[in-house]
Motif scaffolding. Structure first.
Motif, mmCIF file in Angstrom:
data_model
loop_
_atom_site.group_PDB
_atom_site.id
_atom_site.type_symbol
_atom_site.label_atom_id
_atom_site.label_comp_id
_atom_site.label_asym_id
_atom_site.label_seq_id
_atom_site.Cartn_x
_atom_site.Cartn_y
_atom_site.Cartn_z
ATOM 1 N N ILE A 118 116.952 -68.196 32.576
ATOM 2 C CA ILE A 118 115.686 -68.752 32.079
ATOM 3 C C ILE A 118 115.053 -67.924 30.952
ATOM 4 O O ILE A 118 114.504 -68.493 29.998
ATOM 5 C CB ILE A 118 114.702 -68.951 33.273
ATOM 6 C CG1 ILE A 118 115.205 -70.100 34.146
ATOM 7 C CG2 ILE A 118 113.267 -69.201 32.800
ATOM 8 C CD1 ILE A 118 114.465 -70.263 35.469
ATOM 9 N N TYR A 122 112.484 -69.121 26.831
ATOM 10 C CA TYR A 122 111.054 -69.050 26.526
ATOM 11 C C TYR A 122 110.813 -68.835 25.027
ATOM 12 O O TYR A 122 110.033 -69.557 24.400
ATOM 13 C CB TYR A 122 110.394 -67.942 27.358
ATOM 14 C CG TYR A 122 108.920 -67.819 27.067
ATOM 15 C CD1 TYR A 122 108.049 -68.855 27.389
ATOM 16 C CD2 TYR A 122 108.399 -66.687 26.447
ATOM 17 C CE1 TYR A 122 106.692 -68.764 27.101
ATOM 18 C CE2 TYR A 122 107.045 -66.586 26.156
ATOM 19 C CZ TYR A 122 106.201 -67.629 26.489
ATOM 20 O OH TYR A 122 104.862 -67.544 26.189
ATOM 21 N N SER A 125 111.713 -71.996 23.180
ATOM 22 C CA SER A 125 110.703 -73.038 23.307
ATOM 23 C C SER A 125 109.484 -72.736 22.430
ATOM 24 O O SER A 125 108.934 -73.623 21.783
ATOM 25 C CB SER A 125 110.303 -73.165 24.776
ATOM 26 O OG SER A 125 109.411 -74.225 24.928
ATOM 27 N N ARG A 126 109.082 -71.467 22.418
ATOM 28 C CA ARG A 126 107.932 -71.065 21.576
ATOM 29 C C ARG A 126 108.191 -71.389 20.109
ATOM 30 O O ARG A 126 107.350 -71.935 19.407
ATOM 31 C CB ARG A 126 107.728 -69.541 21.697
ATOM 32 C CG ARG A 126 106.684 -69.132 22.699
ATOM 33 C CD ARG A 126 106.715 -67.637 22.978
ATOM 34 N NE ARG A 126 107.048 -66.787 21.861
ATOM 35 C CZ ARG A 126 106.172 -66.113 21.120
ATOM 36 N NH1 ARG A 126 104.890 -66.210 21.377
ATOM 37 N NH2 ARG A 126 106.579 -65.330 20.155
ATOM 38 N N HIS A 137 110.937 -78.859 29.585
ATOM 39 C CA HIS A 137 111.705 -77.808 30.276
ATOM 40 C C HIS A 137 112.204 -78.274 31.646
ATOM 41 O O HIS A 137 111.469 -78.951 32.368
ATOM 42 C CB HIS A 137 110.818 -76.572 30.493
ATOM 43 C CG HIS A 137 110.070 -76.162 29.272
ATOM 44 N ND1 HIS A 137 108.717 -76.300 29.145
ATOM 45 C CD2 HIS A 137 110.507 -75.636 28.098
ATOM 46 C CE1 HIS A 137 108.339 -75.861 27.954
ATOM 47 N NE2 HIS A 137 109.404 -75.463 27.302
ATOM 48 N N LEU A 139 113.747 -76.255 34.832
ATOM 49 C CA LEU A 139 114.037 -74.900 35.298
ATOM 50 C C LEU A 139 114.484 -74.920 36.766
ATOM 51 O O LEU A 139 113.836 -75.552 37.617
ATOM 52 C CB LEU A 139 112.785 -74.017 35.161
ATOM 53 C CG LEU A 139 112.138 -73.979 33.761
ATOM 54 C CD1 LEU A 139 110.929 -73.049 33.769
ATOM 55 C CD2 LEU A 139 113.140 -73.544 32.698
ATOM 56 N N GLN A 150 106.722 -69.705 35.425
ATOM 57 C CA GLN A 150 106.443 -71.141 35.423
ATOM 58 C C GLN A 150 105.298 -71.484 34.472
ATOM 59 O O GLN A 150 105.394 -72.420 33.679
ATOM 60 C CB GLN A 150 106.069 -71.637 36.830
ATOM 61 C CG GLN A 150 107.120 -71.404 37.872
ATOM 62 C CD GLN A 150 106.824 -70.177 38.702
ATOM 63 O OE1 GLN A 150 106.654 -69.081 38.181
ATOM 64 N NE2 GLN A 150 106.786 -70.347 40.009
ATOM 65 N N GLU A 152 104.072 -69.888 31.911
ATOM 66 C CA GLU A 152 104.387 -69.645 30.502
ATOM 67 C C GLU A 152 105.078 -70.871 29.902
ATOM 68 O O GLU A 152 104.773 -71.287 28.786
ATOM 69 C CB GLU A 152 105.285 -68.407 30.364
ATOM 70 C CG GLU A 152 104.575 -67.082 30.594
ATOM 71 C CD GLU A 152 104.379 -66.705 32.057
ATOM 72 O OE1 GLU A 152 104.679 -67.542 32.954
ATOM 73 O OE2 GLU A 152 103.929 -65.583 32.326
ATOM 74 N N PHE A 153 106.014 -71.457 30.640
ATOM 75 C CA PHE A 153 106.697 -72.655 30.132
ATOM 76 C C PHE A 153 105.754 -73.860 30.149
ATOM 77 O O PHE A 153 105.740 -74.653 29.205
ATOM 78 C CB PHE A 153 107.957 -72.953 30.964
ATOM 79 C CG PHE A 153 109.129 -72.094 30.576
ATOM 80 C CD1 PHE A 153 109.942 -72.433 29.500
ATOM 81 C CD2 PHE A 153 109.420 -70.927 31.283
ATOM 82 C CE1 PHE A 153 111.011 -71.630 29.128
ATOM 83 C CE2 PHE A 153 110.488 -70.124 30.914
ATOM 84 C CZ PHE A 153 111.291 -70.469 29.838
ATOM 85 N N GLN A 154 104.941 -73.980 31.207
ATOM 86 C CA GLN A 154 104.019 -75.119 31.302
ATOM 87 C C GLN A 154 103.039 -75.139 30.131
ATOM 88 O O GLN A 154 102.591 -76.199 29.709
ATOM 89 C CB GLN A 154 103.263 -75.065 32.632
ATOM 90 C CG GLN A 154 104.118 -75.569 33.789
ATOM 91 C CD GLN A 154 103.497 -75.290 35.153
ATOM 92 O OE1 GLN A 154 102.882 -74.241 35.358
ATOM 93 N NE2 GLN A 154 103.652 -76.221 36.071
ATOM 94 N N THR A 159 107.085 -79.426 32.165
ATOM 95 C CA THR A 159 108.046 -78.527 32.813
ATOM 96 C C THR A 159 108.364 -79.038 34.217
ATOM 97 O O THR A 159 107.448 -79.288 35.006
ATOM 98 C CB THR A 159 107.467 -77.098 32.889
ATOM 99 O OG1 THR A 159 107.063 -76.712 31.575
ATOM 100 C CG2 THR A 159 108.490 -76.101 33.397
#
Ligand code: FAD
Ligand code: FES
Length: 260
Positions: A118, A122, A125-126, A137, A139, A150, A152-154, A159
């Motif tokens: 994972i 990140y 995605s950024r 996402h 995961l 979690q 950070e991705f949301q 996600t």
């Protein structure tokens, strides 16, 4: 690529055996592409080989980068005992990184990560989001206990979570989540990092998609293409002569390029 003694700025534990370490140094200015990795020397004279760990976040403004690693053996155990202010001998950034140059604003990328695969997703995605690409996402974790990152991705996009035991999100794997998602939407790109079985399942769900990128993991020694410790077979190779080196030709390959 550069070799440098980088300084540890921070180290936090995110879950059992899983740590995030923030490093600073001039080497950060060489870091651009998500999916690239650092080859880190273990500060023990008996452990000669460097350990490859993916970039989790790059922050040029603060001249820092983050890595997330799981304690597996003596090397990662030694990393986990280090403190802010101490230094690590780092070579990098290495590898090709994820290609996203073909994506245009408004298009959609599916970002798939499993377990300790994972972290690199990140930074990917950024960067995609900063370029106007819609990111979704998927995961997968073994269980709720070992879930991390979690929020950070949301904060970047929709996600969806899966756990093997059903203790968090959907019971199953990322393939379970993707099977549902592709009935609603076909993304322009799929990026995945995780165990081989997971990568295989992702590739099988998009058999003729031209932009499915997989981050492969192989045991490494030199990390710079010199020793052939990290080869994996290429598709269409009937006599076993066409191998690719994961460290410098990868670790990211198109799904239709490699045999999983
Ligand atoms: P040991 O098992 O004692 O390692 C012994 C030797 O085997 C070392 O030379 C080590 O480098 C090598 N080795 C062991 N497991 C692996 C493995 N799975 N892949 C490659 N070499 C291995 N792990 C993370 O937790 N976070 C990451 O972001 C991450 N990114 C990686 C990126 C790449 C390109 C690769 C190839 C691997 C990545 N790994 C990551 C796996 C990580 O490198 C290993 O878990 C780590 O090297 C284990 O070292 P150790 O001394 O703790 O374990
Ligand atoms: Fe030496 Fe890849 S690790 S060639």
């Amino acid at each position: 690529m550069k070799q440098e003694m980088m300084t540890i700025v921070d180290q936090v534990q995110l879950a059992p055996r899983i740590f995030q370490m923030v490093l600073t140094g001039e080497l950060v200015s060489y870091m651009e592409k998500p999916g690239q990795f650092l080859h880190i020397s273990v500060p023990r004279t008996d452990l000669l080989l460097r350990r490859p760990i993916s970039l989790n976040e790059i922050n040029h403004k603060q001249r820092t980068c983050a890595i997330i690693y799981r304690v597996e053996g003596a090397g990662t155990q030694a990393f986990s005992q280090m403190q802010a202010g101490e230094q690590l001998d780092v070579l990098g950034p290495l590898g090709n990184g994820f290609d996203s140059t073909f994506l245009t604003p408004g298009q959609t990328a599916f970002i798939v990560g499993g377990g300790i695969g994972i972290p690199p997703m990140y930074e990917l995605s950024r960067q995609l989001k900063a370029n106007g690409v819609n990111v979704t996402h998927f995961l997968g974790y073994a269980s709720k206990e070992v879930a991390y990152f979690q929020e950070e991705f949301q904060s970047l996009g929709p996600t969806y979570f899966a756990t093997d035991d059903g203790s968090y999100g959907t019971k199953g794997t990322v393939a379970t989540l993707l099977t549902t998602a592709i009935k609603q939407e076909q993304p322009q790109a799929v990026y995945a990092c995780g165990a081989n079985g997971m990568l295989k399942a992702v590739a099988e769900l998009f058999p003729s998609h031209p932009n499915v990128f997989l981050s492969m993991e192989e045991r490494m020694a030199c990390g710079i293409g010199a020793c052939y410790a990290c080869v994996c077979p290429k598709k269409g190779d009937k006599i076993g002569s066409k191998n690719v080196k994961v460290c410098d030709e990868g670790p990211i390959f198109l799904a239709n390029e490699v045999i999983l």
